[in-house]
Scaffold this motif. Structure first.
Motif, PDB file in Angstrom:
ATOM      1  N   GLY A  36     -10.205  11.714  -6.725  1.00 36.09           N
ATOM      2  CA  GLY A  36     -10.682  11.764  -5.348  1.00 36.09           C
ATOM      3  C   GLY A  36     -10.188  10.586  -4.529  1.00 36.09           C
ATOM      4  O   GLY A  36      -9.785  10.735  -3.368  1.00 36.09           O
ATOM      5  N   ILE A  37     -10.203   9.411  -5.149  1.00 36.11           N
ATOM      6  CA  ILE A  37      -9.712   8.209  -4.467  1.00 36.11           C
ATOM      7  C   ILE A  37      -8.222   8.349  -4.191  1.00 36.11           C
ATOM      8  O   ILE A  37      -7.752   8.052  -3.088  1.00 36.11           O
ATOM      9  N   ARG A  38      -7.490   8.833  -5.175  1.00 40.51           N
ATOM     10  CA  ARG A  38      -6.037   9.035  -5.010  1.00 40.51           C
ATOM     11  C   ARG A  38      -5.758  10.017  -3.862  1.00 40.51           C
ATOM     12  O   ARG A  38      -4.843   9.816  -3.061  1.00 40.51           O
ATOM     13  N   ALA A  39      -6.559  11.066  -3.764  1.00 35.93           N
ATOM     14  CA  ALA A  39      -6.371  12.054  -2.698  1.00 35.93           C
ATOM     15  C   ALA A  39      -6.573  11.419  -1.322  1.00 35.93           C
ATOM     16  O   ALA A  39      -5.805  11.687  -0.391  1.00 35.93           O
ATOM     17  N   VAL A  40      -7.581  10.578  -1.195  1.00 35.02           N
ATOM     18  CA  VAL A  40      -7.813   9.900   0.087  1.00 35.02           C
ATOM     19  C   VAL A  40      -6.655   8.951   0.393  1.00 35.02           C
ATOM     20  O   VAL A  40      -6.158   8.910   1.519  1.00 35.02           O
ATOM     21  N   MET A  41      -6.205   8.200  -0.611  1.00 28.14           N
ATOM     22  CA  MET A  41      -5.102   7.264  -0.387  1.00 28.14           C
ATOM     23  C   MET A  41      -3.807   8.011  -0.059  1.00 28.14           C
ATOM     24  O   MET A  41      -3.009   7.543   0.753  1.00 28.14           O
ATOM     25  N   ALA A  42      -3.596   9.188  -0.651  1.00 31.28           N
ATOM     26  CA  ALA A  42      -2.410   9.992  -0.352  1.00 31.28           C
ATOM     27  C   ALA A  42      -2.440  10.507   1.087  1.00 31.28           C
ATOM     28  O   ALA A  42      -1.387  10.768   1.682  1.00 31.28           O
ATOM     29  N   LEU A  70      -3.420   0.834  -3.783  1.00 31.16           N
ATOM     30  CA  LEU A  70      -4.675   1.060  -3.066  1.00 31.16           C
ATOM     31  C   LEU A  70      -5.624   1.926  -3.894  1.00 31.16           C
ATOM     32  O   LEU A  70      -6.840   1.698  -3.884  1.00 31.16           O
ATOM     33  N   THR A  71      -5.082   2.891  -4.610  1.00 30.95           N
ATOM     34  CA  THR A  71      -5.910   3.723  -5.477  1.00 30.95           C
ATOM     35  C   THR A  71      -6.586   2.865  -6.536  1.00 30.95           C
ATOM     36  O   THR A  71      -7.804   2.976  -6.757  1.00 30.95           O
ATOM     37  N   GLU A  72      -5.835   1.990  -7.178  1.00 30.86           N
ATOM     38  CA  GLU A  72      -6.405   1.105  -8.201  1.00 30.86           C
ATOM     39  C   GLU A  72      -7.452   0.171  -7.596  1.00 30.86           C
ATOM     40  O   GLU A  72      -8.515  -0.047  -8.176  1.00 30.86           O
ATOM     41  N   GLN A  73      -7.145  -0.370  -6.431  1.00 30.27           N
ATOM     42  CA  GLN A  73      -8.056  -1.314  -5.789  1.00 30.27           C
ATOM     43  C   GLN A  73      -9.370  -0.638  -5.401  1.00 30.27           C
ATOM     44  O   GLN A  73     -10.453  -1.165  -5.685  1.00 30.27           O
ATOM     45  N   LEU A  74      -9.302   0.519  -4.770  1.00 27.33           N
ATOM     46  CA  LEU A  74     -10.526   1.208  -4.373  1.00 27.33           C
ATOM     47  C   LEU A  74     -11.279   1.744  -5.578  1.00 27.33           C
ATOM     48  O   LEU A  74     -12.511   1.744  -5.586  1.00 27.33           O
ATOM     49  N   CYS A  75     -10.566   2.166  -6.593  1.00 28.14           N
ATOM     50  CA  CYS A  75     -11.199   2.621  -7.831  1.00 28.14           C
ATOM     51  C   CYS A  75     -12.028   1.479  -8.433  1.00 28.14           C
ATOM     52  O   CYS A  75     -13.185   1.672  -8.811  1.00 28.14           O
ATOM     53  N   GLU A  76     -11.447   0.299  -8.492  1.00 29.90           N
ATOM     54  CA  GLU A  76     -12.170  -0.865  -9.020  1.00 29.90           C
ATOM     55  C   GLU A  76     -13.366  -1.206  -8.123  1.00 29.90           C
ATOM     56  O   GLU A  76     -14.476  -1.436  -8.613  1.00 29.90           O
ATOM     57  N   GLN A  77     -13.148  -1.232  -6.819  1.00 31.25           N
ATOM     58  CA  GLN A  77     -14.223  -1.562  -5.884  1.00 31.25           C
ATOM     59  C   GLN A  77     -15.376  -0.568  -5.964  1.00 31.25           C
ATOM     60  O   GLN A  77     -16.529  -0.931  -5.757  1.00 31.25           O
ATOM     61  N   ALA A  78     -15.054   0.682  -6.282  1.00 26.53           N
ATOM     62  CA  ALA A  78     -16.081   1.726  -6.359  1.00 26.53           C
ATOM     63  C   ALA A  78     -16.863   1.693  -7.666  1.00 26.53           C
ATOM     64  O   ALA A  78     -17.811   2.450  -7.833  1.00 26.53           O
ATOM     65  N   GLY A  79     -16.458   0.827  -8.585  1.00 29.75           N
ATOM     66  CA  GLY A  79     -17.150   0.755  -9.864  1.00 29.75           C
ATOM     67  C   GLY A  79     -16.520   1.592 -10.952  1.00 29.75           C
ATOM     68  O   GLY A  79     -17.106   1.817 -12.004  1.00 29.75           O
ATOM     69  N   GLY A  80     -15.287   2.054 -10.692  1.00 27.86           N
ATOM     70  CA  GLY A  80     -14.575   2.855 -11.677  1.00 27.86           C
ATOM     71  C   GLY A  80     -13.896   1.990 -12.722  1.00 27.86           C
ATOM     72  O   GLY A  80     -13.980   0.762 -12.685  1.00 27.86           O
ATOM     73  N   CYS A  82     -10.768   1.325 -13.232  1.00 24.31           N
ATOM     74  CA  CYS A  82      -9.470   0.773 -12.857  1.00 24.31           C
ATOM     75  C   CYS A  82      -9.545  -0.738 -12.664  1.00 24.31           C
ATOM     76  O   CYS A  82     -10.605  -1.291 -12.371  1.00 24.31           O
ATOM     77  N   ARG A  83      -8.380  -1.366 -12.764  1.00 23.20           N
ATOM     78  CA  ARG A  83      -8.267  -2.792 -12.474  1.00 23.20           C
ATOM     79  C   ARG A  83      -7.070  -2.995 -11.554  1.00 23.20           C
ATOM     80  O   ARG A  83      -5.941  -2.636 -11.892  1.00 23.20           O
ATOM     81  N   TYR A  84      -7.334  -3.574 -10.394  1.00 18.60           N
ATOM     82  CA  TYR A  84      -6.290  -3.857  -9.414  1.00 18.60           C
ATOM     83  C   TYR A  84      -5.449  -5.007  -9.935  1.00 18.60           C
ATOM     84  O   TYR A  84      -5.967  -6.068 -10.279  1.00 18.60           O
ATOM     85  N   GLY A  85      -4.140  -4.805 -10.003  1.00 20.40           N
ATOM     86  CA  GLY A  85      -3.244  -5.832 -10.517  1.00 20.40           C
ATOM     87  C   GLY A  85      -2.306  -6.399  -9.479  1.00 20.40           C
ATOM     88  O   GLY A  85      -1.377  -7.126  -9.824  1.00 20.40           O
ATOM     89  N   GLY A  86      -2.547  -6.103  -8.216  1.00 17.31           N
ATOM     90  CA  GLY A  86      -1.684  -6.600  -7.153  1.00 17.31           C
ATOM     91  C   GLY A  86      -2.005  -8.038  -6.771  1.00 17.31           C
ATOM     92  O   GLY A  86      -2.878  -8.683  -7.362  1.00 17.31           O
ATOM     93  N   LYS A  87      -1.305  -8.522  -5.771  1.00 17.97           N
ATOM     94  CA  LYS A  87      -1.515  -9.879  -5.281  1.00 17.97           C
ATOM     95  C   LYS A  87      -2.924 -10.023  -4.713  1.00 17.97           C
ATOM     96  O   LYS A  87      -3.476  -9.066  -4.167  1.00 17.97           O
ATOM     97  N   PRO A  88      -3.476 -11.239  -4.763  1.00 12.36           N
ATOM     98  CA  PRO A  88      -4.740 -11.487  -4.057  1.00 12.36           C
ATOM     99  C   PRO A  88      -4.557 -11.207  -2.561  1.00 12.36           C
ATOM    100  O   PRO A  88      -3.464 -11.408  -2.013  1.00 12.36           O
TER     101      PRO A  88
END
Length: 141
Positions: A36-42, A70-80, A82-88
């Motif tokens: 669902g998060i991926r669909a919103v980001m797409a 963005l999918t990874e970041q929002l997934c992590e923020q939502a409590g899923g 995923c772990r965001y591995g991008g820059k701070p």
């Protein structure tokens, strides 16, 4: 405009909203999990490139990579899981000169994408509340 007012209210109360963050992955589930998060980001990313207010900030940025991050970041923020591995956020945005107006435009576009993918209003607000504190690291002025 209603969207701008909502974005402003969310930013103004970011600290209070972050303190009321629910435990667990209820928000992740309300968004339909990672798919669902991926669909919103797409939906969201092409809107960023198309909107003249935000397009200049994404010139030369790979759309697929941005969508994935963005999918990874929002997934992590939502409590899923995923772990965001991008820059701070501060480092990624420090030289871009992003104003509060630019940030609010991005929030407005995110709201459009969430509505287009039928994310429930409470789940939209829940995600915006979790993302709102990032504005301190993104906005330059």
């Amino acid at each position: 405009m209603r969207r701008t007012a909502i974005a402003g209210l969310l930013l103004a109360s970011a600290t209070a909203l972050a303190q009321t963050r629910p435990a667990g992955d209820a928000l992740y589930q309300a968004w339909g999990g990672k798919a669902g998060i991926r669909a919103v980001m797409a939906d969201f990313v092409p809107r960023l490139y198309a909107d003249p207010r935000t397009a200049p900030f994404f010139k030369g940025v790979d759309r697929e990579q941005l969508t994935a991050q963005l999918t990874e970041q929002l997934c992590e923020q939502a409590g899923g899981p995923c772990r965001y591995g991008g820059k701070p956020m501060k480092r990624a945005h420090e030289d871009l000169g992003i104003s509060r107006r630019d940030f609010n435009a991005l929030v407005e576009i995110l709201q459009q994408a969430m509505e287009a993918k039928a994310i429930p209003f409470a789940a939209q607000n829940g995600m915006l509340a979790r993302l709102a504190p990032m504005h301190r690291d993104i906005v330059s002025d």
